[in-house]
Design a protein around this motif. Structure first.
Motif, PDB file in Angstrom:
ATOM      1  N   PRO A   1    -118.251 -29.379 -14.307  1.00 29.19           N
ATOM      2  CA  PRO A   1    -118.099 -29.376 -15.778  1.00 29.19           C
ATOM      3  C   PRO A   1    -118.193 -27.839 -16.269  1.00 29.19           C
ATOM      4  CG  PRO A   1    -120.305 -30.003 -15.232  1.00 29.19           C
ATOM      5  CD  PRO A   1    -119.583 -29.588 -14.165  1.00 29.19           C
ATOM      6  N   LEU A   2    -117.755 -27.574 -17.512  1.00 27.79           N
ATOM      7  CA  LEU A   2    -118.022 -26.056 -18.144  1.00 27.79           C
ATOM      8  C   LEU A   2    -119.254 -26.371 -18.834  1.00 27.79           C
ATOM      9  CD1 LEU A   2    -116.183 -23.686 -18.622  1.00 27.79           C
ATOM     10  CD2 LEU A   2    -115.859 -24.323 -21.055  1.00 27.79           C
ATOM     11  N   TRP A   3    -120.347 -25.465 -18.296  1.00 28.30           N
ATOM     12  CA  TRP A   3    -121.666 -25.293 -18.863  1.00 28.30           C
ATOM     13  C   TRP A   3    -121.720 -24.162 -19.062  1.00 28.30           C
ATOM     14  CZ3 TRP A   3    -125.472 -27.957 -15.215  1.00 28.30           C
ATOM     15  CH2 TRP A   3    -125.315 -29.555 -15.120  1.00 28.30           C
ATOM     16  N   TRP A   4    -121.981 -23.723 -20.655  1.00 23.02           N
ATOM     17  CA  TRP A   4    -122.221 -22.281 -21.062  1.00 23.02           C
ATOM     18  C   TRP A   4    -120.923 -21.541 -20.566  1.00 23.02           C
ATOM     19  CZ3 TRP A   4    -124.463 -22.207 -25.310  1.00 23.02           C
ATOM     20  CH2 TRP A   4    -125.683 -22.868 -25.675  1.00 23.02           C
ATOM     21  N   HIS A   5    -119.939 -21.948 -21.024  1.00 20.50           N
ATOM     22  CA  HIS A   5    -118.585 -20.847 -20.764  1.00 20.50           C
ATOM     23  C   HIS A   5    -118.568 -20.566 -19.417  1.00 20.50           C
ATOM     24  CE1 HIS A   5    -120.529 -20.606 -24.858  1.00 20.50           C
ATOM     25  NE2 HIS A   5    -119.498 -21.245 -25.221  1.00 20.50           N
TER      26      HIS A   5
ATOM     27  N   HIS B   1    -121.851 -32.067 -10.076  1.00 16.47           N
ATOM     28  CA  HIS B   1    -122.339 -33.057 -10.979  1.00 16.47           C
ATOM     29  C   HIS B   1    -123.468 -33.663 -10.698  1.00 16.47           C
ATOM     30  CE1 HIS B   1    -122.590 -34.983 -14.738  1.00 16.47           C
ATOM     31  NE2 HIS B   1    -121.913 -34.298 -15.368  1.00 16.47           N
TER      32      HIS B   1
ATOM     33  N   THR C   1    -114.140 -29.571 -16.529  1.00 22.11           N
ATOM     34  CA  THR C   1    -114.068 -30.592 -17.725  1.00 22.11           C
ATOM     35  C   THR C   1    -114.981 -29.879 -18.871  1.00 22.11           C
ATOM     36  OG1 THR C   1    -116.305 -31.611 -17.318  1.00 22.11           O
ATOM     37  CG2 THR C   1    -114.281 -32.658 -16.222  1.00 22.11           C
ATOM     38  N   THR C   2    -114.276 -30.052 -20.125  1.00 19.07           N
ATOM     39  CA  THR C   2    -114.994 -29.198 -21.202  1.00 19.07           C
ATOM     40  C   THR C   2    -115.580 -30.409 -22.157  1.00 19.07           C
ATOM     41  OG1 THR C   2    -113.006 -29.172 -22.792  1.00 19.07           O
ATOM     42  CG2 THR C   2    -113.189 -27.586 -20.864  1.00 19.07           C
ATOM     43  N   GLY C   3    -116.425 -29.850 -22.695  1.00 22.15           N
ATOM     44  CA  GLY C   3    -117.023 -30.812 -24.029  1.00 22.15           C
ATOM     45  C   GLY C   3    -116.168 -30.673 -25.233  1.00 22.15           C
ATOM     46  N   ALA C   4    -115.500 -29.478 -25.537  1.00 20.37           N
ATOM     47  CA  ALA C   4    -114.836 -29.096 -26.529  1.00 20.37           C
ATOM     48  C   ALA C   4    -113.392 -29.581 -26.530  1.00 20.37           C
ATOM     49  CB  ALA C   4    -114.768 -27.539 -26.958  1.00 20.37           C
TER      50      ALA C   4
ATOM     51  N   SER D   1    -120.719 -39.918 -13.536  1.00 16.93           N
ATOM     52  CA  SER D   1    -120.027 -39.025 -14.615  1.00 16.93           C
ATOM     53  C   SER D   1    -118.514 -39.117 -14.451  1.00 16.93           C
ATOM     54  CB  SER D   1    -120.534 -37.812 -14.444  1.00 16.93           C
ATOM     55  OG  SER D   1    -119.969 -37.144 -13.055  1.00 16.93           O
ATOM     56  N   TYR D   2    -117.818 -38.401 -15.674  1.00 15.27           N
ATOM     57  CA  TYR D   2    -116.427 -38.246 -15.539  1.00 15.27           C
ATOM     58  C   TYR D   2    -116.049 -37.336 -14.380  1.00 15.27           C
ATOM     59  CZ  TYR D   2    -111.852 -37.909 -17.292  1.00 15.27           C
ATOM     60  OH  TYR D   2    -110.543 -38.040 -17.554  1.00 15.27           O
ATOM     61  N   ASN D   3    -116.894 -36.332 -14.403  1.00 15.35           N
ATOM     62  CA  ASN D   3    -116.524 -35.533 -13.069  1.00 15.35           C
ATOM     63  C   ASN D   3    -116.629 -36.159 -11.836  1.00 15.35           C
ATOM     64  OD1 ASN D   3    -116.701 -32.173 -13.368  1.00 15.35           O
ATOM     65  ND2 ASN D   3    -117.675 -33.169 -15.111  1.00 15.35           N
TER      66      ASN D   3
ATOM     67  N   VAL E   1    -114.226 -33.851 -22.866  1.00 18.27           N
ATOM     68  CA  VAL E   1    -114.897 -35.077 -22.214  1.00 18.27           C
ATOM     69  C   VAL E   1    -116.442 -35.115 -22.947  1.00 18.27           C
ATOM     70  CG1 VAL E   1    -116.000 -35.921 -20.049  1.00 18.27           C
ATOM     71  CG2 VAL E   1    -113.606 -34.428 -20.201  1.00 18.27           C
TER      72      VAL E   1
ATOM     73  N   PHE F   1    -109.787 -24.099 -27.720  1.00 21.23           N
ATOM     74  CA  PHE F   1    -109.726 -23.050 -26.633  1.00 21.23           C
ATOM     75  C   PHE F   1    -108.510 -22.191 -26.748  1.00 21.23           C
ATOM     76  CE2 PHE F   1    -112.190 -26.256 -24.625  1.00 21.23           C
ATOM     77  CZ  PHE F   1    -113.224 -25.596 -24.154  1.00 21.23           C
TER      78      PHE F   1
HETATM   79  C1  LIG Z   1    -125.617 -27.107 -20.201  1.00 15.75           C
HETATM   80  C2  LIG Z   1    -124.441 -27.483 -20.880  1.00 15.75           C
HETATM   81  C3  LIG Z   1    -123.589 -26.427 -21.349  1.00 15.75           C
HETATM   82  C4  LIG Z   1    -122.225 -26.817 -21.869  1.00 15.75           C
HETATM   83  N1  LIG Z   1    -121.571 -25.798 -22.305  1.00 15.75           N
HETATM   84  C5  LIG Z   1    -120.285 -26.076 -22.853  1.00 15.75           C
HETATM   85  C6  LIG Z   1    -119.460 -25.064 -23.082  1.00 15.75           C
HETATM   86  O1  LIG Z   1    -119.624 -23.739 -22.938  1.00 15.75           O
HETATM   87  N2  LIG Z   1    -118.221 -25.368 -23.510  1.00 15.75           N
HETATM   88  C7  LIG Z   1    -117.705 -26.692 -23.531  1.00 15.75           C
HETATM   89  O2  LIG Z   1    -116.670 -27.198 -23.987  1.00 15.75           O
HETATM   90  N3  LIG Z   1    -118.682 -27.945 -23.135  1.00 15.75           N
HETATM   91  C8  LIG Z   1    -119.951 -27.318 -22.729  1.00 15.75           C
HETATM   92  N4  LIG Z   1    -120.743 -28.255 -22.509  1.00 15.75           N
HETATM   93  C9  LIG Z   1    -120.204 -29.820 -22.299  1.00 15.75           C
HETATM   94  C10 LIG Z   1    -119.768 -30.205 -21.008  1.00 15.75           C
HETATM   95  O3  LIG Z   1    -118.831 -29.417 -20.470  1.00 15.75           O
HETATM   96  C11 LIG Z   1    -119.170 -31.747 -20.820  1.00 15.75           C
HETATM   97  O4  LIG Z   1    -120.365 -32.500 -21.263  1.00 15.75           O
HETATM   98  C12 LIG Z   1    -118.871 -32.047 -19.593  1.00 15.75           C
HETATM   99  O5  LIG Z   1    -117.564 -31.504 -19.313  1.00 15.75           O
HETATM  100  C13 LIG Z   1    -118.591 -33.649 -19.624  1.00 15.75           C
HETATM  101  O6  LIG Z   1    -118.341 -34.077 -18.241  1.00 15.75           O
HETATM  102  P1  LIG Z   1    -119.306 -35.097 -17.633  1.00 15.75           P
HETATM  103  O7  LIG Z   1    -119.224 -36.220 -18.561  1.00 15.75           O
HETATM  104  O8  LIG Z   1    -118.713 -35.389 -16.184  1.00 15.75           O
HETATM  105  O9  LIG Z   1    -120.655 -34.466 -17.733  1.00 15.75           O
HETATM  106  C14 LIG Z   1    -121.809 -28.323 -21.867  1.00 15.75           C
HETATM  107  C15 LIG Z   1    -122.773 -29.178 -21.291  1.00 15.75           C
HETATM  108  C16 LIG Z   1    -124.021 -28.806 -20.918  1.00 15.75           C
HETATM  109  C17 LIG Z   1    -124.889 -30.097 -20.395  1.00 15.75           C
END
Ligand SMILES: Cc1cc2nc3c(=O)[nH]c(=O)nc-3n(C[C@H](O)[C@H](O)[C@H](O)COP(=O)(O)O)c2cc1C
Length: 241
Positions: A99-103, A9, A144-147, A14-16, A188, A152
């Motif tokens: 973190p999950l970025w673009w799946h 990260h 970690t995921t945003g969704a 960050s949360y990570n 997250v 899921f």
């Molecule tokens: C480039 C990018 C792509 C992302 N793609 C996804 C995704 O595919 N699915 C999802 O659930 N979250 C997605 N996110 C959200 C991140 O997973 C989320 O912000 C992260 O897990 C939060 O942890 P952090 O606060 O430590 O960054 C994406 C974020 C970024 C910056």
């Protein structure tokens, strides 16, 4: 036990980062030793290319597999790669925190696999899967995921995490690791959700850190993921049914 955490990260607060600190704390409290490789802080270069190799077997044509094999054999791997292989060799447990970025994992972690899992040194025709270099070592993906959690699953809006994590977990299996079930921190979101107030979100994420710490204190309770091994394939690599 010795654990090595590959932390992925770019932001220190960050949360990570909190997940990695929690893991370090929990494992140390249990009497384990921990090392951390923060890929962004060390400026890890994830792009495999010819310039990394000082003593090429073929200066005209860059074949990543051939040069990895040659550098392994001649002990001329790039310093940062040799050093990370040493970290993995010393570890009983390797944790990938990202973190999950673009799946999938951030590109820097995909590139870490491209460069660190060197051909010849860490795998060969027969030294793979259940006869892999890192057999008897554990690996654990913490993502970690945003969704949110409900998004899921197969066919669901956020996608199927088993599918998204398959390339990274199967690659770890490829080099011999036993893979523990992943730890997923859902939802997250720095800016929160419209349907969840700030207090509830904070509490949920703090609880998640507690669950992560307790997961690490009882690692032997989780059954490893099942992947096929050599006895499951015929000579052509097809599954024996
Ligand atoms: C480039 C990018 C792509 C992302 N793609 C996804 C995704 O595919 N699915 C999802 O659930 N979250 C997605 N996110 C959200 C991140 O997973 C989320 O912000 C992260 O897990 C939060 O942890 P952090 O606060 O430590 O960054 C994406 C974020 C970024 C910056």
């Amino acid at each position: 036990m010795h654990a090595h955490i590959v932390h992925v990260h770019p932001e220190l607060s960050s949360y990570n980062a909190a997940m990695t600190r929690s893991a370090q704390q929990a494992l140390s409290t249990c009497g384990h030793t921990v090392t951390i490789h923060d890929l962004y802080r060390t400026n890890f270069d994830p792009v495999e290319r010819g310039q990394h190799y000082s003593d090429r077997s073929n200066a005209q044509f860059f074949s990543p597999l051939a040069e990895q094999r040659h550098a392994s054999r001649t002990c001329s791997l790039p310093h940062e790669i040799q050093s990370e292989i040493g970290n993995l060799e010393r570890a009983d447990l390797v944790i990938l925190q990202f973190p999950l970025w673009w799946h999938g994992p951030p590109a820097i972690l995909k590139g870490w696999m491209d460069r660190v899992f060197v051909n010849g040194g860490l795998y060969s025709g027969r030294m793979r899967y259940d006869t892999g270099y890192f057999r008897r070592k554990l690996a654990l993906v913490s993502v970690t995921t945003g969704a949110p959690r409900d998004a899921f699953g197969p066919g669901s809006r956020g996608g199927d995490l088993d599918v998204m994590l398959w390339p990274i977990q199967y690659s770890l299996h490829y080099v011999g690791f036993t893979i523990l079930p992943p730890f997923v921190s859902y939802g997250v979101q720095g800016h929160g959700y419209s349907y969840e107030d700030e207090f509830c979100q904070r509490e949920r994420l703090v609880n998640n850190l507690t669950q992560w710490r307790s997961r690490l204190t009882c690692l032997d309770e989780a059954l490893p993921l099942e992947f096929p091994g050599w006895n499951d394939w015929d000579d052509e690599g097809r599954a024996i049914r």
